[in-house]
Design a protein around this motif. Sequence first.
Motif, PDB file in Angstrom:
ATOM      1  N   SER A  43       6.552  68.410  43.691  1.00  0.00           N
ATOM      2  CA  SER A  43       7.971  68.469  44.082  1.00  0.00           C
ATOM      3  C   SER A  43       8.163  69.392  45.281  1.00  0.00           C
ATOM      4  O   SER A  43       8.991  69.122  46.155  1.00  0.00           O
ATOM      5  N   GLN A  85      13.671  64.395  40.866  1.00  0.00           N
ATOM      6  CA  GLN A  85      13.068  64.322  39.537  1.00  0.00           C
ATOM      7  C   GLN A  85      14.183  64.225  38.488  1.00  0.00           C
ATOM      8  O   GLN A  85      14.046  63.549  37.482  1.00  0.00           O
ATOM      9  N   ASP A 171      10.570  61.127  43.534  1.00  0.00           N
ATOM     10  CA  ASP A 171       9.921  62.133  42.702  1.00  0.00           C
ATOM     11  C   ASP A 171      10.089  61.733  41.238  1.00  0.00           C
ATOM     12  O   ASP A 171      11.178  61.827  40.683  1.00  0.00           O
ATOM     13  N   GLU A 172       9.015  61.263  40.642  1.00  0.00           N
ATOM     14  CA  GLU A 172       9.019  60.787  39.249  1.00  0.00           C
ATOM     15  C   GLU A 172      10.124  59.780  38.964  1.00  0.00           C
ATOM     16  O   GLU A 172      11.010  60.028  38.139  1.00  0.00           O
TER      17      GLU A 172
HETATM   18 MG    MG Z   1       7.777  68.020  40.102  1.00  0.00          MG
END
Ligand code: MG
Length: 251
Positions: A43, A85, A171-172
């Motif tokens: 991240s 995220q 991000d994810e």
């Molecule tokens: Mg992360």
Amino acid sequence: MAFLEVRDIVKSFGGLRALQDVSLSVEKGEIRAIIGPNGAGKSTLFNVMTGLLSPDSGEVRFDGERISGIPPYRVIRKGIGRSFQITNIFPRMSVFENVQVALFSHHRENRSALTLARNFREVTDEVLAVLGLVGLADKFDSSASVLSHGDQKRLEIAITLACRPRLLMLDEPTAGMSRFESRETIALLQKISREQGLTLVFTEHDMDIVFGISEKITVLQQGMVIADGEPAEIKANPEVRKAYLGEEIAE
Ligand SMILES: [Mg+2]
Ligand SMILES: Nc1ncnc2c1ncn2[C@@H]1O[C@H](COP(=O)(O)OP(=O)(O)OP(=O)(O)O)[C@@H](O)[C@H]1O
């Protein structure tokens, strides 16, 4: 020079070196996964690549231009879209309105010369097109808060796509989704990447997904790149297997 070039990025938080000389390059249209254990720096790298954090040293170049150190709103204007995220939508607005707001602000930022009425009509068509792309067209009127977790993530992807990025950084994207939702979302991303020629850089913990769609994989551990290459090379890399204790990466 590659479409996206990350060169020798260093980023510390106090005494903690979150990124240590991280370099990687991504070609146009590529699907790239950035993986690594919790706390590896994924991240943080995304934050540096999208202007939320300035690196201590090193640089990021996108399509030939230096983008590290410039603020996030300018990074977006250069054609980089990102999701977080943690899902980032307006829960009280409808699905349609969430994308509409993103598009209006995008048009305004680009100082579109369209009249408001024409702008409104075009935006409506664009919103519906983007919602169609992510499979949410039939839910355009629902409040964002009542969507399933998977649909909220899709909506976030729609919001990101509304600004017409050339590079999408996620991000994810499947965090907290059921296996079924994850698979659907990933198939969707693959389709969008192919159809729109979009370059996709994402982080992900599910190794089936990572090895299922990535063309290249970069592995971070404790802020350092320990491997970078095609999925088969990464799977066979002893250091990577050690980092993952051999558990998640099957033969
Ligand atoms: Mg992360
Ligand atoms: N703003 C911050 N201030 C201080 N430390 C931070 C900050 N952001 C991240 N860190 C630390 O930097 C390291 C890398 O964190 P980062 O969030 O980038 O990891 P990650 O690979 O994304 O992990 P995860 O898989 O859990 O999302 C961690 O040790 C984290 O605690």
